[in-house]
Design a protein around this motif. Structure first.
Motif, PDB file in Angstrom:
ATOM      1  N   SER A  40     -78.449  52.609 -19.252  1.00 53.09           N
ATOM      2  CA  SER A  40     -79.550  51.689 -18.997  1.00 53.09           C
ATOM      3  C   SER A  40     -79.111  50.280 -19.393  1.00 53.09           C
ATOM      4  CB  SER A  40     -80.783  52.103 -19.799  1.00 53.09           C
ATOM      5  OG  SER A  40     -80.526  51.961 -21.192  1.00 53.09           O
ATOM      6  N   ALA A  41     -79.903  49.293 -19.038  1.00 53.00           N
ATOM      7  CA  ALA A  41     -79.570  47.919 -19.404  1.00 53.00           C
ATOM      8  C   ALA A  41     -79.546  47.741 -20.916  1.00 53.00           C
ATOM      9  CB  ALA A  41     -80.589  46.962 -18.777  1.00 53.00           C
ATOM     10  N   GLU A  42     -80.429  48.470 -21.626  1.00 50.05           N
ATOM     11  CA  GLU A  42     -80.460  48.375 -23.084  1.00 50.05           C
ATOM     12  C   GLU A  42     -79.195  48.950 -23.710  1.00 50.05           C
ATOM     13  OE1 GLU A  42     -82.869  49.485 -21.200  1.00 50.05           O
ATOM     14  OE2 GLU A  42     -84.453  47.985 -21.484  1.00 50.05           O
ATOM     15  N   GLU A  43     -78.720  50.068 -23.172  1.00 50.76           N
ATOM     16  CA  GLU A  43     -77.486  50.675 -23.683  1.00 50.76           C
ATOM     17  C   GLU A  43     -76.272  49.812 -23.345  1.00 50.76           C
ATOM     18  OE1 GLU A  43     -78.880  55.357 -23.295  1.00 50.76           O
ATOM     19  OE2 GLU A  43     -78.004  54.305 -21.588  1.00 50.76           O
ATOM     20  N   LEU A  44     -76.271  49.246 -22.148  1.00 53.96           N
ATOM     21  CA  LEU A  44     -75.153  48.392 -21.743  1.00 53.96           C
ATOM     22  C   LEU A  44     -75.073  47.141 -22.614  1.00 53.96           C
ATOM     23  CD1 LEU A  44     -72.882  47.743 -19.724  1.00 53.96           C
ATOM     24  CD2 LEU A  44     -74.611  46.679 -18.259  1.00 53.96           C
ATOM     25  N   GLN A  67     -73.273  45.062  -9.112  1.00 54.00           N
ATOM     26  CA  GLN A  67     -73.829  45.801  -7.980  1.00 54.00           C
ATOM     27  C   GLN A  67     -74.040  47.274  -8.307  1.00 54.00           C
ATOM     28  OE1 GLN A  67     -71.325  45.012  -4.564  1.00 54.00           O
ATOM     29  NE2 GLN A  67     -72.089  42.917  -4.334  1.00 54.00           N
ATOM     30  N   GLY A  68     -74.550  47.517  -9.501  1.00 57.14           N
ATOM     31  CA  GLY A  68     -74.912  48.867  -9.904  1.00 57.14           C
ATOM     32  C   GLY A  68     -73.817  49.673 -10.547  1.00 57.14           C
ATOM     33  N   THR A  69     -72.576  49.229 -10.468  1.00 54.01           N
ATOM     34  CA  THR A  69     -71.452  49.939 -11.070  1.00 54.01           C
ATOM     35  C   THR A  69     -71.078  49.294 -12.392  1.00 54.01           C
ATOM     36  OG1 THR A  69     -70.583  50.563  -8.894  1.00 54.01           O
ATOM     37  CG2 THR A  69     -69.056  50.676 -10.758  1.00 54.01           C
ATOM     38  N   ILE A  70     -70.785  50.120 -13.405  1.00 53.45           N
ATOM     39  CA  ILE A  70     -70.401  49.616 -14.723  1.00 53.45           C
ATOM     40  C   ILE A  70     -68.883  49.653 -14.839  1.00 53.45           C
ATOM     41  CG2 ILE A  70     -70.560  49.979 -17.204  1.00 53.45           C
ATOM     42  CD1 ILE A  70     -73.300  51.219 -16.757  1.00 53.45           C
ATOM     43  N   TYR A  71     -68.312  48.517 -15.245  1.00 55.75           N
ATOM     44  CA  TYR A  71     -66.857  48.396 -15.382  1.00 55.75           C
ATOM     45  C   TYR A  71     -66.489  48.197 -16.853  1.00 55.75           C
ATOM     46  CZ  TYR A  71     -66.832  47.670 -10.321  1.00 55.75           C
ATOM     47  OH  TYR A  71     -66.982  47.814  -8.969  1.00 55.75           O
ATOM     48  N   ALA A  87     -69.789  39.990 -21.533  1.00 52.85           N
ATOM     49  CA  ALA A  87     -69.975  41.418 -21.297  1.00 52.85           C
ATOM     50  C   ALA A  87     -71.285  41.889 -21.930  1.00 52.85           C
ATOM     51  CB  ALA A  87     -68.791  42.199 -21.889  1.00 52.85           C
ATOM     52  N   GLY A  88     -71.729  43.057 -21.482  1.00 56.51           N
ATOM     53  CA  GLY A  88     -72.960  43.618 -22.025  1.00 56.51           C
ATOM     54  C   GLY A  88     -74.164  43.445 -21.130  1.00 56.51           C
ATOM     55  N   GLY A  89     -73.961  42.961 -19.907  1.00 60.17           N
ATOM     56  CA  GLY A  89     -75.093  42.744 -19.015  1.00 60.17           C
ATOM     57  C   GLY A  89     -74.713  42.929 -17.568  1.00 60.17           C
ATOM     58  N   ASP A  90     -75.692  42.713 -16.701  1.00 54.99           N
ATOM     59  CA  ASP A  90     -75.480  42.816 -15.260  1.00 54.99           C
ATOM     60  C   ASP A  90     -75.025  41.445 -14.755  1.00 54.99           C
ATOM     61  OD1 ASP A  90     -75.480  43.258 -12.570  1.00 54.99           O
ATOM     62  OD2 ASP A  90     -77.517  44.067 -12.453  1.00 54.99           O
ATOM     63  N   LEU A  91     -73.781  41.348 -14.318  1.00 56.23           N
ATOM     64  CA  LEU A  91     -73.190  40.080 -13.900  1.00 56.23           C
ATOM     65  C   LEU A  91     -73.108  39.952 -12.374  1.00 56.23           C
ATOM     66  CD1 LEU A  91     -70.282  39.728 -16.498  1.00 56.23           C
ATOM     67  CD2 LEU A  91     -72.647  38.950 -16.658  1.00 56.23           C
ATOM     68  N   VAL A 150     -78.493  52.426 -14.600  1.00 49.09           N
ATOM     69  CA  VAL A 150     -79.720  53.128 -14.222  1.00 49.09           C
ATOM     70  C   VAL A 150     -80.892  52.513 -14.953  1.00 49.09           C
ATOM     71  CG1 VAL A 150     -78.498  55.284 -13.763  1.00 49.09           C
ATOM     72  CG2 VAL A 150     -79.389  54.846 -16.063  1.00 49.09           C
ATOM     73  N   ALA A 151     -82.076  52.786 -14.444  1.00 48.82           N
ATOM     74  CA  ALA A 151     -83.295  52.283 -15.077  1.00 48.82           C
ATOM     75  C   ALA A 151     -83.519  53.005 -16.395  1.00 48.82           C
ATOM     76  CB  ALA A 151     -84.491  52.483 -14.150  1.00 48.82           C
ATOM     77  N   GLY A 152     -83.937  52.273 -17.374  1.00 50.63           N
ATOM     78  CA  GLY A 152     -84.204  52.857 -18.685  1.00 50.63           C
ATOM     79  C   GLY A 152     -85.567  52.435 -19.193  1.00 50.63           C
TER      80      GLY A 152
END
Length: 302
Positions: free
Chosen positions: A193-197, A213-217, A236-240, A264-266
């Motif tokens: 989830s965004a909180e975990e990321l 775009q939905g994929t975590i690197y 790092a740590g967010g949706d870029l 994913v949604a959290g």
């Protein structure tokens, strides 16, 4: 060095004789519009023949010397620096809000924008004091004319920006950079989830993960993502996804990084108090920029 600079500014200010500033008060005395004395119908700038004659009578009555050529050049240089600094400062604020969005700084204030802001505030303050000294002949002018009232409003807005920026830099900034290990576990692979990321920010030994775009690197091993920061602009740590769309390179370079999961949604948590204060002040400063521009428009065209 700083003390020497201040002393030099004071000497230059004292060495430049000031003239009485023409304001709407003079228009009331003559019963005429600004265009009667100024080539510009809005007032200010070069005088007409009638304006020069009236200015001569005012100068004789006040027994004040005319502004010297050196003083005019100094005032012009200071005013030019004042405008250039305002463009840089306000432009940075608009760029952050309209292009990058304030969320990109929510994990820590970028050093580049921070440096521009601090230097701009100092230069704007010094040049503003000098220009006010040239324009305002007496304190009464600040309260007895539209120009003075608008100038006081502009100064008040500037001080609000300085105070809020100081608070963000000294109090909010350190808390934004410090991630609190709350109830979310620190995971390094799999769907998040965004909180975990947000916990995987690359600092203090934590992995440097980000979503695109939905994929975590995973950028932990990349030399371009030291301490979770890419080129001092992306954290790092967010949706870029949106931030990297503004990058000079395309998304193909992400293929060199291992994909470790999907975003994913959290559970949506309320933002911490310091983050809410940061966003409030960020948008408040954006509103102040438009208010200051409005004051400049009122000075020039109203």
């Amino acid at each position: 060095m700083c003390r020497l600079l201040i002393q030099l500014v004071m000497v230059l200010m004292l060495a430049c004789p000031l003239t009485a500033a023409a304001t709407e008060e003079y228009a009331r005395q003559t019963g005429r519009e600004c265009a009667a004395c100024h080539l510009d119908p809005a007032g200010g700038g070069e005088l007409t023949r009638a304006g020069k004659e009236f200015a001569a009578t005012r100068a004789d009555a006040a027994a004040k010397p005319a502004l010297s050529a050196a003083a005019k050049g100094f005032r012009f240089a200071v005013g030019y620096l004042h405008l250039i600094t305002a463009f840089l400062w306000f432009g940075t604020i608009l760029y952050v809000h309209l292009v990058l969005k304030p969320a990109y700084a929510s994990s820590g204030l970028p050093r580049g924008e921070l440096r521009v802001g601090i230097i701009s505030m100092v230069v704007m303050g010094i040049t503003g004091i000098i220009l006010t000294r040239f324009r305002v002949g007496s304190p009464e002018l600040l309260l007895q004319s539209r120009f003075g009232i608008l100038l006081l409003a502009k100064i008040a807005l500037y001080l609000v920006m300085v105070i809020s920026a100081t608070f963000v830099i000294t109090v909010i900034g350190p808390r934004l950079r410090r991630k609190e290990p709350d109830s979310f576990p620190l995971i390094v692979e799999g769907d998040m989830s965004a909180e975990e990321l947000a916990l995987c920010d690359g600092k203090e030994g934590r992995p440097a993960l980000f979503a695109h775009q939905g994929t975590i690197y995973d950028a932990s091993a990349s030399r371009f993502w030291k301490q979770g920061s890419h080129m001092g602009r992306h954290q790092a740590g967010g949706d870029l996804t949106e931030a990297l769309s503004q990058a000079p390179h395309n998304a193909d370079l992400l293929a060199a990084l291992p994909a470790v999961g999907r975003l994913v949604a959290g559970v949506k948590r309320p933002a911490p108090l310091h983050e809410r204060v940061f966003f409030f002040m960020a948008y408040m400063n954006l509103a102040i920029v438009f208010l200051i521009v409005l004051i400049l428009a009122l000075w020039r065209w109203w």
